[in-house]
Design a protein around this motif. Structure first.
Motif, PDB file in Angstrom:
ATOM      1  N   GLN B 103       0.800  -1.225   0.000  1.00 38.65           N
ATOM      2  CA  GLN B 103       0.000   0.000   0.000  1.00 38.65           C
ATOM      3  C   GLN B 103       0.834   1.277   0.000  1.00 38.65           C
ATOM      4  OE1 GLN B 103      -3.260   0.010   2.646  1.00 38.65           O
ATOM      5  NE2 GLN B 103      -4.060  -1.916   1.862  1.00 38.65           N
ATOM      6  N   LEU B 104       2.095   1.137   0.366  1.00 36.79           N
ATOM      7  CA  LEU B 104       2.971   2.313   0.403  1.00 36.79           C
ATOM      8  C   LEU B 104       2.973   3.055  -0.928  1.00 36.79           C
ATOM      9  CD1 LEU B 104       4.616   3.124   2.803  1.00 36.79           C
ATOM     10  CD2 LEU B 104       6.584   2.071   1.760  1.00 36.79           C
ATOM     11  N   GLY B 105       3.200   2.298  -2.001  1.00 35.67           N
ATOM     12  CA  GLY B 105       3.257   2.904  -3.328  1.00 35.67           C
ATOM     13  C   GLY B 105       1.916   3.501  -3.710  1.00 35.67           C
ATOM     14  N   LEU B 106       0.833   2.800  -3.343  1.00 38.22           N
ATOM     15  CA  LEU B 106      -0.499   3.307  -3.681  1.00 38.22           C
ATOM     16  C   LEU B 106      -0.760   4.642  -3.009  1.00 38.22           C
ATOM     17  CD1 LEU B 106      -2.500  -0.025  -3.430  1.00 38.22           C
ATOM     18  CD2 LEU B 106      -2.017   1.282  -5.498  1.00 38.22           C
ATOM     19  N   LYS B 107      -0.407   4.703  -1.712  1.00 40.56           N
ATOM     20  CA  LYS B 107      -0.583   5.953  -0.968  1.00 40.56           C
ATOM     21  C   LYS B 107       0.212   7.056  -1.636  1.00 40.56           C
ATOM     22  CE  LYS B 107      -0.999   4.343   3.650  1.00 40.56           C
ATOM     23  NZ  LYS B 107      -0.217   4.032   4.835  1.00 40.56           N
ATOM     24  N   GLU B 108       1.465   6.731  -1.942  1.00 39.85           N
ATOM     25  CA  GLU B 108       2.351   7.718  -2.546  1.00 39.85           C
ATOM     26  C   GLU B 108       1.773   8.265  -3.837  1.00 39.85           C
ATOM     27  OE1 GLU B 108       5.259   8.621  -1.320  1.00 39.85           O
ATOM     28  OE2 GLU B 108       6.127   9.748  -2.985  1.00 39.85           O
ATOM     29  N   ALA B 119      -8.760  -3.178  -1.790  1.00 39.78           N
ATOM     30  CA  ALA B 119      -9.237  -3.948  -2.945  1.00 39.78           C
ATOM     31  C   ALA B 119      -8.110  -4.167  -3.940  1.00 39.78           C
ATOM     32  CB  ALA B 119     -10.399  -3.208  -3.612  1.00 39.78           C
ATOM     33  N   MET B 120      -7.342  -3.104  -4.188  1.00 42.43           N
ATOM     34  CA  MET B 120      -6.256  -3.240  -5.151  1.00 42.43           C
ATOM     35  C   MET B 120      -5.197  -4.204  -4.639  1.00 42.43           C
ATOM     36  SD  MET B 120      -6.115   0.772  -6.090  1.00 42.43           S
ATOM     37  CE  MET B 120      -5.112   0.968  -7.525  1.00 42.43           C
ATOM     38  N   MET B 121      -4.968  -4.165  -3.317  1.00 45.16           N
ATOM     39  CA  MET B 121      -3.978  -5.069  -2.751  1.00 45.16           C
ATOM     40  C   MET B 121      -4.412  -6.515  -2.953  1.00 45.16           C
ATOM     41  SD  MET B 121      -2.687  -5.393   1.183  1.00 45.16           S
ATOM     42  CE  MET B 121      -4.308  -5.798   1.794  1.00 45.16           C
TER      43      MET B 121
END
Lengths: 289, 252, 269
Positions: B103-108, B119-121
């Motif tokens: 999720q780190l990259g998604l948050k970024e 959901a994406m994870m």
């Protein structure tokens, strides 16, 4: 895949903010450090001259110089080093070169050194007072103070010396052993020479720590300002002199700052000597790798 | 999708990649092969500007990602790297939880909604076949996973950002044969809707999965491409003796 | 071998002597008196230590609150933001700062900081002054150990983070700091033991009145300061009580340094 091919730049603003914060933190530290040293030097340097360094203090230190204090400091240091250096070297060799059979013992030694390093210096002062001054009957004396400081600087000396010995490349050790050299010959001819800069750094760090110390000395070496004639005399160290002048002598500020200037210059020289020695060792290691 | 025009990479005064013009196409796997030290990895690093992190490295020529020059100063490196993902030889899970790793990259990259991220994870963990293995311990340290799981996690981490290009630098060489086969199968599936470049020393692997092939070789002290085309074409009709010797295992 | 034994024995001798000297206080007035006596008047056998223990806690925590964020931020500076030369220079500066004698910090505090902090109804020698001076003294400890911990984070982690398109602040705050947390925590615990034990600098700026630190501008006396101020004239019972408090200080330091080693995950290397 939108945005017409040119990419947006998220995060750039946050980068600038964090950059500003950390530059500010580092700049603030540097500024305060310069403030402290600059202010002390500015107050003290005008008071320092040849006479200040060569005469004995009079009028509780408000007049005269600090020569007897310097001599006491050096004598305390000499006692400290005489007691601590052999012990530190021996312990470092033990820790760096322990066999598996002794590893539990080594862990105990290390832990006790860590704790010893964290003991408040005033507690060392109390301990030194109880053991050296009272039980061993040495009284307030340079010998008591020096021995107390020796206990205090042991951990830092051992740690740096141990690391220096450990940083001697293992192949060197193995090859020496493969040639059938005995352990003492190995230590003497191979490991000590290679580890000398690191061990010197430990020595210098220990000296710096001892010079800077006040609390451990008040109740062991005492605060007599006359010129010491033997290690059994009480003697006032530079740092104790600063403290006494600042706290217990009205109008002693200027002389306190002057003494602090001398003390600081000494300690700064010693610290930078230590870090340059350590730095040299690091470069040596890198080129070996 | 992404192509280079006479790309060269220098480290200080040493040119390690010279004059490489190559094209990675969507939906195809391009295998990059060649002996050690011929600039394959440096070439890969230039594509998403990871080369910027190498001290003393300089790049000449152009890298065009969807017809935009990636070395143009106006473009965001972060966005480029989101869209051109990269996997390394040794899996590098962050010493955080499995969930945080993904999720780190998604948050970024601006997925603010927590439910979306969850959901994406789940989606990408299913894509790499890891969901059933880790769904009950998403908050455990990712470094506790096995090597093959770690590498699939790294793949999932990159996939979560929905990259258009994936750069793989010997992704299977640090894994045991079973895990390697699993990752290899995954790579084939992932190539359906994106471009993939894979550096590999394993010619059998290249033969199994590559659509296109580029052979790097050292010429005059620096690496360059001596053959490129579809894998089938080059494996069946090597354009020169050097290539045919290498592909048949006689050199390199 | 022998040397190692002697070095180790040093610790036990220190502990032994503290216990020996503290023994009368631990038995005859008893530990509970440190909590229940109505005040600290050692000459008339009243030994309430809680105000001084609270002052020690307040100065230590206050110093940590100030020093930890600044120290960690400056470590991030060294690792991620400083040009190479500036980073090296700054690290050298921190090493110098760590070597400055505590009396020099105290003198600066007394001559410069205290007049600055003086205000209505107080002299400037108070809790806040002690916190500021202590914070400056432990800053290099926090900053240097945090910088070392950040340096020990494997380069591959940072490269992998950059490959995901993480920006520099994210790499620093979300990857590097969590990865270095053990080392940083150990550094903070070391700083804590340093702050607990600091004596002279605190004595010089804290005002040294035995009272509860219920305001930042209240003069306070710490346990260590009390030792420095009173051992010189203490009679037998009083002396024993002082040794008992030294023993407690030592225990606190031992606990925090042992914790630091455990947290660092490197008991033996």
């Amino acid at each position: 895949m939108s945005e017409g091919g040119a990419f947006s730049r998220p995060g750039a603003r946050f980068d600038r903010i964090l950059g500003a914060v950390v530059w500010l933190a580092a700049g603030g530290i540097a500024a305060v450090l310069i403030w402290i040293t600059g202010d002390t030097l500015q107050r003290g340097l005008s008071e320092v001259d040849i006479a200040f360094l060569t005469t004995e203090p009079t009028d509780a230190g408000r007049r005269g110089g600090i020569v007897s204090v310097v001599v006491s400091t050096l004598m305390i240091l000499a006692v400290t080093l005489t007691a601590a250096v052999p012990l530190a070297l021996g312990t470092a060799v033990f820790l760096a070169d322990v066999s598996a059979r002794w590893s539990a013992a080594a862990a105990v030694v290390r832990w006790s050194l860590d704790v010893l390093a964290a003991v408040p210096s005033i507690v060392f002062g109390l301990f030194g007072n109880a053991l050296f001054c009272v039980v061993l009957g040495l009284g307030y004396s340079i010998l008591s103070g020096g021995l107390t400081l020796a206990c205090m600087v042991l951990p830092v000396m051992i740690r740096t010396a141990e690391q220096a010995l450990r940083s001697v490349p293992a192949e060197l050790r193995m090859n020496a052993a493969a040639l059938g050299l005995r352990r003492t010959a190995r230590l003497w001819h191979i490991e000590f020479p290679a580890a000398v800069p690191g061990m010197a750094a430990g020595l210098v760090l220990g000296i710096g720590r001892a010079l800077a110390e006040t609390a451990a000395l008040i109740f062991t070496a005492g605060y007599a300002t006359r010129m010491p004639t033997s290690v059994m005399d009480s003697g006032r160290a530079l740092s104790v002199h600063v403290y006494e002048l600042a706290m217990n002598v009205p109008m002693g500020d200027r002389r306190a700052a002057a003494t602090a200037t001398i003390l600081m210059i000494l300690v700064l020289c010693i610290t930078s000597a230590a870090s340059s020695l350590l730095h040299r060792r690091r470069i040596f290691r890198r080129s070996e790798a | 999708m992404i192509r280079t025009e006479s790309l060269s990479v220098r480290y200080g005064s040493r040119t390690v990649v010279r004059d490489v013009s190559l094209r990675l196409r969507c939906g195809r796997i391009t295998a990059i092969v060649g002996p050690s030290g011929c600039g394959k990895t440096s070439f890969l690093l230039a594509l998403n500007r990871m080369i910027d992190l190498v001290p003393g490295a300089a790049v000449a020529g152009r890298v065009l990602f969807q017809d935009v020059d990636v070395f143009d100063r106006r473009n965001s490196i972060a966005e480029l790297r989101r869209r051109v993902g990269m996997i390394f030889q040794k899996p590098v899970p962050f010493p955080l939880s499995i969930r945080a790793n993904i999720q780190l990259g998604l948050k970024e990259h601006g997925v603010r909604n927590r439910r979306d991220r969850e959901a994406m994870m789940e989606q990408v963990l299913r894509d790499v076949g890891l969901w059933d293995e880790v769904s009950d311990r998403l908050d455990c340290l990712a470094t506790k996973l096995s090597g093959g799981q770690q590498q699939r996690l790294c793949l999932a981490r990159a996939l979560a950002l929905d990259p258009d290009v994936l750069l793989l630098d010997e992704p299977c060489s640090a894994l045991d044969p079973v895990a390697a086969a699993c990752v290899e199968k995954l790579i084939t599936e992932l190539s359906r809707n994106r471009a993939i470049a894979i550096v590999t020393h394993n010619l059998a692997q290249a033969r199994r999965i590559a659509d296109d092939l580029a052979v790097f070789w050292v010429r005059d002290g620096s690496g360059t491409v001596i053959a490129q085309g579809t894998a089938e074409e080059i494996f069946s009709r090597p354009p020169c003796p050097t290539v045919s010797d290498y592909l048949s295992g006689r050199t390199g | 071998m022998t040397a190692a034994a002697i070095s180790t024995v040093t610790l036990f001798v220190v502990v032994l002597f503290l216990i020996r000297e503290a023994f009368p206080a631990l038995t005859s007035p008893g530990l509970h008196r440190f909590l229940t006596d109505e005040s600290w008047h050692p000459l008339s056998n009243r030994f309430r230590m809680t105000p001084m223990a609270a002052a020690t806690a307040a100065t230590t925590l206050g110093a940590l609150v100030l020093a930890v964020p600044v120290g960690v931020a400056s470590a991030v500076f060294v690792r991620f933001y400083a040009p190479a030369a500036a980073g090296r220079a700054f690290r050298g500066l921190l090493e110098l700062m760590a070597g400055i004698p505590s009396v020099v910090f105290g003198l600066w505090g007394l001559l410069v900081l205290v007049p600055l902090l003086a205000g209505h109804g107080h002299s400037g020698q108070h809790l806040l002054a002690a916190i500021c001076v202590l914070a400056l003294m432990i800053l290099p400890v926090v900053a240097l150990s945090a910088a070392a911990a950040l340096n020990a984070v494997p380069e591959s982690l940072l490269v992998a983070a950059a490959a995901l398109g993480l920006s520099r602040p994210s790499v620093a705050l979300r990857i590097a700091l969590p990865a270095a947390r053990r080392g940083i925590a150990a550094g903070i615990l070391l700083a804590l033991s340093r702050a607990l034990g600091e004596t002279m600098a605190v004595v010089m700026v804290a005002g040294n009145v035995v009272q509860f630190p219920d305001s930042l501008t209240r003069p306070v006396r710490t346990l260590t300061g009390n030792l420095a101020l009173e051992l010189g004239y203490a009679g037998p019972a009083h002396r024993s009580v002082l040794f008992a408090s030294a023993l407690m200080l030592m225990l606190a330091a031992a606990v925090s340094v042992s914790l630091a080693r455990v947290v660092e995950g490197r008991p033996d290397e």
